[in-house]
Write a protein that holds these residues in place. Structure first.
Motif, PDB file in Angstrom:
ATOM      1  N   GLN A 158      -4.115  -7.469   7.260  1.00  0.00           N
ATOM      2  CA  GLN A 158      -2.703  -7.271   6.972  1.00  0.00           C
ATOM      3  C   GLN A 158      -2.485  -5.805   6.605  1.00  0.00           C
ATOM      4  O   GLN A 158      -3.143  -5.286   5.699  1.00  0.00           O
ATOM      5  CB  GLN A 158      -2.258  -8.170   5.820  1.00  0.00           C
ATOM      6  N   ILE A 159      -1.576  -5.148   7.335  1.00  0.00           N
ATOM      7  CA  ILE A 159      -1.216  -3.766   7.009  1.00  0.00           C
ATOM      8  C   ILE A 159      -0.147  -3.803   5.923  1.00  0.00           C
ATOM      9  O   ILE A 159       0.876  -4.470   6.065  1.00  0.00           O
ATOM     10  CB  ILE A 159      -0.673  -3.019   8.250  1.00  0.00           C
ATOM     11  N   THR A 160      -0.406  -3.054   4.837  1.00  0.00           N
ATOM     12  CA  THR A 160       0.538  -3.012   3.726  1.00  0.00           C
ATOM     13  C   THR A 160       1.173  -1.642   3.538  1.00  0.00           C
ATOM     14  O   THR A 160       2.160  -1.524   2.814  1.00  0.00           O
ATOM     15  CB  THR A 160      -0.150  -3.434   2.413  1.00  0.00           C
ATOM     16  N   ALA A 161       0.594  -0.596   4.171  1.00  0.00           N
ATOM     17  CA  ALA A 161       1.152   0.755   4.047  1.00  0.00           C
ATOM     18  C   ALA A 161       0.686   1.604   5.220  1.00  0.00           C
ATOM     19  O   ALA A 161      -0.296   1.267   5.902  1.00  0.00           O
ATOM     20  CB  ALA A 161       0.725   1.397   2.729  1.00  0.00           C
ATOM     21  N   GLU A 162       1.397   2.710   5.449  1.00  0.00           N
ATOM     22  CA  GLU A 162       1.066   3.654   6.518  1.00  0.00           C
ATOM     23  C   GLU A 162       1.129   5.072   5.966  1.00  0.00           C
ATOM     24  O   GLU A 162       1.973   5.370   5.120  1.00  0.00           O
ATOM     25  CB  GLU A 162       2.086   3.577   7.655  1.00  0.00           C
ATOM     26  N   TYR A 163       0.247   5.926   6.476  1.00  0.00           N
ATOM     27  CA  TYR A 163       0.300   7.347   6.150  1.00  0.00           C
ATOM     28  C   TYR A 163      -0.338   8.099   7.310  1.00  0.00           C
ATOM     29  O   TYR A 163      -1.546   7.984   7.526  1.00  0.00           O
ATOM     30  CB  TYR A 163      -0.436   7.646   4.844  1.00  0.00           C
ATOM     31  N   GLY A 164       0.454   8.805   8.092  1.00  0.00           N
ATOM     32  CA  GLY A 164      -0.074   9.507   9.263  1.00  0.00           C
ATOM     33  C   GLY A 164      -0.772   8.545  10.201  1.00  0.00           C
ATOM     34  O   GLY A 164      -0.206   7.530  10.602  1.00  0.00           O
ATOM     35  N   ASN A 165      -2.038   8.862  10.533  1.00  0.00           N
ATOM     36  CA  ASN A 165      -2.826   8.012  11.434  1.00  0.00           C
ATOM     37  C   ASN A 165      -3.613   6.937  10.692  1.00  0.00           C
ATOM     38  O   ASN A 165      -4.511   6.326  11.258  1.00  0.00           O
ATOM     39  CB  ASN A 165      -3.801   8.866  12.250  1.00  0.00           C
TER      40      ASN A 165
END
Length: 162
Positions: free
Chosen positions: A65-72
């Protein structure tokens, strides 16, 4: 009374915006599910190669489960809540689920009164197909059929898929 109704209005808009949270990089919903594309993937404390590796995911196809993003980088967690930052190239949009029942019956139709086509053991990673409110079509090891959504990790309870 004016203060309490203003508070309720603010609270309502806050909960609505929390449900509609989108990633700042991809503009895709957060949280969302993906799977491991690679057979091995370093899980880091932060979103860069300079951050320490806390552990390594070693299972191709494992749902995350993806909970956050930052760049790549994507902050992910597994079924147990373990996770960290993983480079996006190690992830796939192909949806998989983890079987959570000891021995999960998989039916020929989304109905427990139909024939059982297979039984999947706990921990099996299955490919996710379409989902109704209560059932999902899954496949693994050449077997496929319908399973109760409540026995799967990697799909939201209210998620519908065609």
């Amino acid at each position: 009374m004016v203060v309490s109704s203003a508070f309720l209005i603010a609270l309502g808009s806050l909960s609505a915006s929390a449900q509609d949270k989108r990633g700042p990089v991809t503009n895709l919903p957060l949280p969302r599910y993906v799977s491991m594309k690679a057979a091995e993937g370093n899980v880091r404390r932060g979103p860069s190669l300079t951050h320490r590796i806390d552990w390594v995911f070693k299972r191709r196809g494992m749902p995350l489960q993806i909970t956050a993003e930052y760049g790549n980088w994507r902050k992910v967690q597994d079924r147990d809540g373990a996770g960290g930052w993983v480079h996006y190239a190690l992830l796939s949009g192909v949806r998989t689920v983890l079987i959570e029942a000891e021995l999960l019956p998989v039916y020929t139709s989304p109905d427990a009164n139909t024939q059982v086509s297979a039984q999947f053991e706990s921990g099996v990673v299955a490919r996710l197909g379409s989902c109704t409110l209560d059932w999902c079509h899954i496949s693994a090891g050449g077997y496929r059929g319908w399973a109760l959504k409540s026995n799967l990790w990697g799909v939201d309870p209210s998620e519908l898929r065609e």
